[in-house]
Design a protein around this motif. Sequence first.
Motif, short mmCIF file in Angstrom:
data_model
loop_
_atom_site.label_atom_id
_atom_site.label_comp_id
_atom_site.label_asym_id
_atom_site.label_seq_id
_atom_site.Cartn_x
_atom_site.Cartn_y
_atom_site.Cartn_z
N ASP A 146 -5.26 9.23 -3.80
CA ASP A 146 -4.89 9.34 -5.22
C ASP A 146 -5.77 8.45 -6.11
OD1 ASP A 146 -2.93 11.12 -4.49
OD2 ASP A 146 -1.33 9.62 -4.44
N ARG A 172 -3.77 -0.57 -13.41
CA ARG A 172 -3.27 -1.11 -12.15
C ARG A 172 -2.65 -2.50 -12.35
NH1 ARG A 172 -7.89 0.57 -8.53
NH2 ARG A 172 -7.07 2.68 -8.58
N LEU A 182 1.11 -1.27 -12.59
CA LEU A 182 1.26 -0.09 -11.73
C LEU A 182 1.32 -0.46 -10.26
CD1 LEU A 182 1.46 2.95 -12.33
CD2 LEU A 182 -0.99 3.12 -11.85
N GLU A 185 5.01 -1.25 -9.83
CA GLU A 185 5.93 -0.16 -10.11
C GLU A 185 5.86 0.93 -9.05
OE1 GLU A 185 6.59 -0.18 -14.91
OE2 GLU A 185 4.78 0.83 -14.15
N LYS A 186 4.67 1.23 -8.58
CA LYS A 186 4.57 2.24 -7.51
C LYS A 186 5.15 1.71 -6.20
CE LYS A 186 1.12 5.50 -8.98
NZ LYS A 186 0.21 6.53 -8.46
N SER A 187 4.95 0.44 -5.93
CA SER A 187 5.42 -0.13 -4.67
C SER A 187 6.94 -0.08 -4.54
CB SER A 187 4.94 -1.58 -4.54
OG SER A 187 3.53 -1.63 -4.51
N HIS A 193 5.09 7.94 -6.66
CA HIS A 193 4.11 7.37 -5.75
C HIS A 193 4.06 8.25 -4.50
CE1 HIS A 193 2.85 3.92 -2.84
NE2 HIS A 193 1.78 4.51 -3.34
N LYS A 197 8.44 4.66 -1.75
CA LYS A 197 8.81 3.27 -1.97
C LYS A 197 8.38 2.43 -0.77
CE LYS A 197 12.96 0.50 -2.95
NZ LYS A 197 14.42 0.55 -3.15
#
Length: 809
Positions: A146, A172, A182, A185-187, A193, A197
């Motif tokens: 991605d 990021r 980011l 937040e994605k983690s 994502h 998670k």
Amino acid sequence: MKSLLPWQGLMVLVSLAGAIGVSADEPKLTALNIYPPEINLQTKEDLQRYIVVATRSDGVTLDVTSQAEVKLADACARQEQNILRPAADGQTTLTATYAGLTTSVPVVVKDSAAERPISYQLDVMPVFMRAGCNTGSCHGAARGKDGFRLSLFGFDPAGDYFRVTREIGVRRINLAVPRESLLLEKSIGSVPHTGGKRFDENSEYYATMLKWLEAGVPNDAGKTPAVVGVDIYPPKTVLEGTNGTQQFIVRARYADGTDRDVTSLAVFITSNDASAPIEPNGLVTAASRGEAFILARFETHTVGVQTLVLPAGMDYTPPAVTGNYIDQKITDKLTRIRMLPSGLCSDEQFLRRATIDLIGLLPTEEEYAEFMVDSDPNKRTKLVDRLLERREFSELWAMKWAEVLKIKSTNQVSAKSVYLYHTWLSDQFLARRPFDEIVRELMTSSGGTFIAPQTNFYQVERDTLKTSENVAQVFMGLRTQCAQCHNHPFDRWTMDDYYGFAAFFSQIGRKPAEDERELVIFNSGGGEVKHPVNNQNLTPQFLGGEQPDVAGKDRRAVVAEWLTSPDNEFFARNVANRIWQHYFGRGIIDPVDDIRVSNPPSNPELLDELAKKLVEYKFDFRKLVRDICLSETYQRTTARNDSNVDDEINFAHGNVRRIPAENLLDCIVQATDGNEKYQGLPLGSRAVQIADGKASNYFLDTFGRSPRETVCACDATTDPSLSQALHLLNGTTVNSKIASGGIVRKMLAAKKTPEEIIERLYIRSLTRKPTAEEMQTLVEIAAKGETPTAGLEDLFWAVLNSREFLFNH
């Protein structure tokens, strides 16, 4: 031709060496241990988990951390369940008491008020590893995922730092509002994502990443202390029954002398989910009976520990320990896993097994008769000693090493070079030269490939990187290829290790000789290997070791001396493991040339002892082979008992093994008195003596002869195939040998009866006499032939096609 005869009488059941019965005494607790064996706490935020393990007299281990009474002698540390944190500088003792047993470990607290600043390499990079962000299935893929790429398993920290903090700016990293970065937040899954998670907002991973972001994503100012080792505790585990558990903890040791609990940052893997599944936090739960190897990976280090899972309440009487040191180590392992060995094989089975294994041929009728009437209790010892002195023993091992040394003519290696190279190798074994000396001469050789044939080692492979890979795989059993592009995912080898080792072979010079077929190998004194990431020249470095002084020296001589040194943990173990594999059909580490932490030995104590003996014997092959063949372990029957029926790795019984291609063809020729012509060899030569890997025939190719195209031991295979079955049934090999040898015709001409002929054919082929039932059936079948000769030759053909003939048992 008649249909195949059934395989009869191959294995005879014998009485068990021990019996499963009721134990006289219930196992008692014999030891109590706290792990780690010493605890060091540095800085305000440091912590150390501990576990308390009790060991019973039968070897079973119990995680009693939650049941034991654990106390600190004073208040320089504070205790939170099984976690210690610093309170004040000082020294104390952690003591555990359980079931009347007491043990203690020292605790040292330093710099308890100091705060360690957040570190990109020491704190952030381990989170990427633990969360799986830099694996091959995620952002560690060659092209990333991605639009975001990390180096696989973190082999390029500097590049990763740039890509995280600089590549696309604020998308990021959001330094103004770190929680809205980011990366965070994605983690935690607050925005879509692809990888899902990775951790919770209240986890230590989130806290680490947030602290780094809030600090302004600093890079480390200087070089951070390198991880010099990783330890996993407890060092051994034996679980009994289902649902028994064991918590594992992991500690990293750093170059500055500090250590750190990295249990929550390590990646845990089990080799056997069915027996010992493991949770991400390192908790193992016992399941079905079996063995597993628990691995923990942190940074570039992977460590592991063997875990056994046994049924609850299993009554077991250990077998008596007899035989030599090999049998002692095997019995120790069998006792730990509650397994009984099979009994010893018959004299007929041993005679055939040992003769095929040691010289690649069948016992003759005369050898059979002599051995069977010999009443000396030491006759098996005498047999092994005679076979070890045969020329065929040396030729067999020369062939086996020729396979992995890729002795084969190609467009760049002439047939003359190959012949001279193979002859040189055979002569070394015939002269009983120590194997370490052979390897040193091979690796340090210089001169023309005709005058000094051992120099063909550097003509067969001319690429520097491939040469280093081949040396590691052939002589140490290490497959370093993965580390060419990234740090090894399941072993400790890094790109620095790979290119540092390759640097030993970067100054090999090659030039043409007067004969265009010959090449001259020499030390050029110049040439370096560059690291592909930073384009810097690599200093030659031993695998897993130091950087030696190579100034003004032939680098090959330096690495050859280290390689064959008794202090090299890899060389003797690899050679011993390869020898063992030949006599049992599988290595203690299997495959034999894939030695790594994640592919552990089934019996590490045995492998260590074999390697120690090989060094003690000054690398004399014959002495170690003698120990192996005279062990009760080697002499066990292939018949299995109830306790070892499913065992394939602990050598509790003999293994039925397909005879290798060259040996099988030689045995067919020998049994039939036939002949076979091989390219470049006179009529009457054996397949084992073929020098050139390119010289072959349909039979050898079909039955798995090594093509000698790579150094992998897997190139020579004994796996069955449909082509093999069809060739035996319909091909010309067996038929032509029976016809050309004329064994049956000669016996009939000598006025032998069908019974006498059948008995002799059995002895020549199977090293046993037919049973009375077999004899009656076979005589009846032979009588149905068009002629007496045809009927008996049909029987001979069937015997040579039987599994009993094709397999060593």
